[in-house]
Design a protein around this motif. Structure first.
Motif, mmCIF file in Angstrom:
data_model
loop_
_atom_site.group_PDB
_atom_site.id
_atom_site.type_symbol
_atom_site.label_atom_id
_atom_site.label_comp_id
_atom_site.label_asym_id
_atom_site.label_seq_id
_atom_site.Cartn_x
_atom_site.Cartn_y
_atom_site.Cartn_z
ATOM 1 N N LEU A 36 0.850 -1.196 0.000
ATOM 2 C CA LEU A 36 0.000 0.000 0.000
ATOM 3 C C LEU A 36 0.881 1.240 0.000
ATOM 4 C CD1 LEU A 36 -2.996 0.937 0.187
ATOM 5 C CD2 LEU A 36 -2.658 1.073 2.671
ATOM 6 N N GLU A 37 0.986 1.920 -1.133
ATOM 7 C CA GLU A 37 1.796 3.132 -1.262
ATOM 8 C C GLU A 37 0.875 4.344 -1.252
ATOM 9 O OE1 GLU A 37 3.907 2.348 -4.881
ATOM 10 O OE2 GLU A 37 5.349 1.010 -3.900
ATOM 11 N N LYS A 38 1.112 5.254 -0.326
ATOM 12 C CA LYS A 38 0.185 6.383 -0.132
ATOM 13 C C LYS A 38 0.880 7.735 -0.318
ATOM 14 C CE LYS A 38 -3.539 6.338 1.439
ATOM 15 N NZ LYS A 38 -4.852 6.496 0.791
ATOM 16 N N VAL A 39 1.679 8.150 0.659
ATOM 17 C CA VAL A 39 2.344 9.449 0.648
ATOM 18 C C VAL A 39 3.802 9.248 1.040
ATOM 19 C CG1 VAL A 39 2.390 11.789 1.598
ATOM 20 C CG2 VAL A 39 0.194 10.615 1.289
ATOM 21 N N ALA A 40 4.707 9.971 0.396
ATOM 22 C CA ALA A 40 6.126 9.851 0.728
ATOM 23 C C ALA A 40 6.843 11.167 0.452
ATOM 24 C CB ALA A 40 6.771 8.735 -0.093
ATOM 25 N N PRO A 41 7.845 11.508 1.276
ATOM 26 C CA PRO A 41 8.680 12.673 0.959
ATOM 27 C C PRO A 41 9.491 12.392 -0.291
ATOM 28 C CG PRO A 41 9.603 11.455 2.805
ATOM 29 C CD PRO A 41 8.268 10.838 2.512
ATOM 30 N N ALA A 42 9.687 13.421 -1.106
ATOM 31 C CA ALA A 42 10.337 13.209 -2.393
ATOM 32 C C ALA A 42 11.138 14.436 -2.802
ATOM 33 C CB ALA A 42 9.292 12.876 -3.465
ATOM 34 N N LYS A 43 12.022 14.228 -3.786
ATOM 35 C CA LYS A 43 12.877 15.296 -4.302
ATOM 36 C C LYS A 43 12.809 15.323 -5.825
ATOM 37 C CE LYS A 43 17.340 14.652 -4.410
ATOM 38 N NZ LYS A 43 18.759 14.489 -3.990
ATOM 39 N N ILE A 44 12.792 16.523 -6.382
ATOM 40 C CA ILE A 44 12.751 16.687 -7.832
ATOM 41 C C ILE A 44 14.126 16.387 -8.436
ATOM 42 C CG2 ILE A 44 12.548 18.387 -9.697
ATOM 43 C CD1 ILE A 44 9.870 17.609 -8.685
ATOM 44 N N GLY A 100 9.353 17.968 -1.539
ATOM 45 C CA GLY A 100 7.898 17.967 -1.479
ATOM 46 C C GLY A 100 7.388 16.589 -1.115
ATOM 47 N N TRP A 101 6.177 16.298 -1.569
ATOM 48 C CA TRP A 101 5.512 15.040 -1.213
ATOM 49 C C TRP A 101 4.892 14.394 -2.448
ATOM 50 C CZ3 TRP A 101 6.256 13.827 3.841
ATOM 51 C CH2 TRP A 101 6.594 14.887 4.705
ATOM 52 N N ILE A 102 5.017 13.093 -2.520
ATOM 53 C CA ILE A 102 4.324 12.298 -3.523
ATOM 54 C C ILE A 102 3.014 11.811 -2.897
ATOM 55 C CG2 ILE A 102 4.333 10.033 -4.623
ATOM 56 C CD1 ILE A 102 5.799 11.997 -6.269
ATOM 57 N N VAL A 103 1.895 12.068 -3.574
ATOM 58 C CA VAL A 103 0.578 11.623 -3.106
ATOM 59 C C VAL A 103 0.010 10.671 -4.151
ATOM 60 C CG1 VAL A 103 -1.741 12.319 -2.436
ATOM 61 C CG2 VAL A 103 0.207 13.790 -1.886
ATOM 62 N N THR A 104 -0.341 9.468 -3.711
ATOM 63 C CA THR A 104 -0.716 8.401 -4.627
ATOM 64 C C THR A 104 -2.226 8.313 -4.822
ATOM 65 O OG1 THR A 104 1.213 7.146 -3.905
ATOM 66 C CG2 THR A 104 -0.494 5.938 -5.070
ATOM 67 N N ALA A 105 -2.648 8.083 -6.066
ATOM 68 C CA ALA A 105 -4.058 7.886 -6.376
ATOM 69 C C ALA A 105 -4.486 6.461 -6.035
ATOM 70 C CB ALA A 105 -4.313 8.159 -7.860
ATOM 71 N N ASP A 106 -5.803 6.260 -5.941
ATOM 72 C CA ASP A 106 -6.325 4.934 -5.616
ATOM 73 C C ASP A 106 -6.071 3.921 -6.730
ATOM 74 O OD1 ASP A 106 -7.281 5.855 -3.215
ATOM 75 O OD2 ASP A 106 -9.292 6.264 -3.962
ATOM 76 N N ARG A 107 -6.123 4.379 -7.991
ATOM 77 C CA ARG A 107 -6.034 3.467 -9.123
ATOM 78 C C ARG A 107 -5.014 3.958 -10.142
ATOM 79 N NH1 ARG A 107 -10.449 0.061 -9.848
ATOM 80 N NH2 ARG A 107 -9.072 -0.855 -11.424
ATOM 81 N N ASP A 108 -4.809 3.178 -11.161
ATOM 82 C CA ASP A 108 -3.950 3.518 -12.290
ATOM 83 C C ASP A 108 -4.497 4.780 -12.974
ATOM 84 O OD1 ASP A 108 -2.690 3.705 -14.781
ATOM 85 O OD2 ASP A 108 -2.671 1.548 -15.096
ATOM 86 N N ILE A 109 -3.679 5.853 -13.048
ATOM 87 C CA ILE A 109 -4.136 7.118 -13.655
ATOM 88 C C ILE A 109 -3.411 7.421 -14.967
ATOM 89 C CG2 ILE A 109 -4.835 8.108 -11.445
ATOM 90 C CD1 ILE A 109 -2.224 9.780 -11.558
#
Length: 219
Positions: A36-44, A100-109
């Motif tokens: 289950l991947e939801k939110v994670a800190p991330a870098k550009i 920033g933050w990566i925010v994951t959608a429920d399904r394939d987008i």
């Protein structure tokens, strides 16, 4: 006080130990959460503003049952947050290494990113970082001036250029302010110097007279 440094320790319970009911339940729960991947800190890593897509590195490492760290693969073609409504939008000049933050959608987008309307997901995958968007976020490393504590603020990191909106009014701080088009003032304009570019002549709301790019009088 020096900052405390967190270390990774080997878990006291090995989730691969499934010979007991507790061990099996812990192993099963752990496997579900790992998927289950939801939110994670991330870098550009890189950003193309024309198409609003970024390559992003997830900063939280995976941890094995023995305490070893496991890096995640970079993400590609990730949309970045642009606030929009009523025909207006707010876009940031995102740069390499911005956090920033990566925010994951429920399904394939993947299909939605192409059609931007109702769509049928292309696969059955759920809650994967590849189906995410990036929210730029300056987490720390800046300071708000006391006069701006109650204001909505759009500012450079060093505070040299900023737009502050508060109940008391609007304050624009800048080394130079360029106006493209007409500047219309319905009441009073006050300034140490007001200059029109390109040697323009004319009047501002019948109160300021400009000749050869210099304010010569007003009423």
């Amino acid at each position: 006080m020096a900052d405390e440094i967190e270390t990774i320790s080997t878990p006291s319970f090995d989730p691969t130990e499934v010979r007991t009911q507790e061990g099996f339940c812990n192993f099963l729960i752990d496997r579900i959460f790992l998927e289950l991947e939801k939110v994670a800190p991330a870098k550009i890593l890189s950003y193309d503003r024309k198409i609003n897509r970024a390559n992003v590195e997830i900063l939280n490492l995976g941890i094995s049952s023995t305490g070893e760290t496991v890096p995640k693969q970079p993400l590609t073609n990730i949309p970045c947050l642009v606030l929009q409504g009523g025909g207006m939008l707010l876009s940031f000049p995102i740069k390499e290494n911005d956090l920033g933050w990566i925010v994951t959608a429920d399904r394939d987008i993947s299909v939605f990113k192409q059609v931007l309307s109702k769509f049928a997901p292309n696969t059955y995958q759920k809650h994967k970082y590849k189906d995410s968007f990036f929210i730029p976020n300056k987490i720390d490393g800046f300071e708000i001036s006391p006069e701006d504590e109650n204001a909505i603020l759009l500012t450079s990191i060093d505070g040299a250029t900023k737009l502050s909106i508060s109940p008391e009014g609007i304050t624009l701080t800048a080394g130079a302010t360029n106006v493209k088009g007409n500047l219309i003032v319905t009441e009073t304009i006050t300034g140490a110097q007001i200059v029109a570019q390109n040697g323009a002549n004319g009047t501002f709301t019948n109160s300021v007279v400009v000749e050869n790019g210099i304010v010569t009088g007003g009423s």
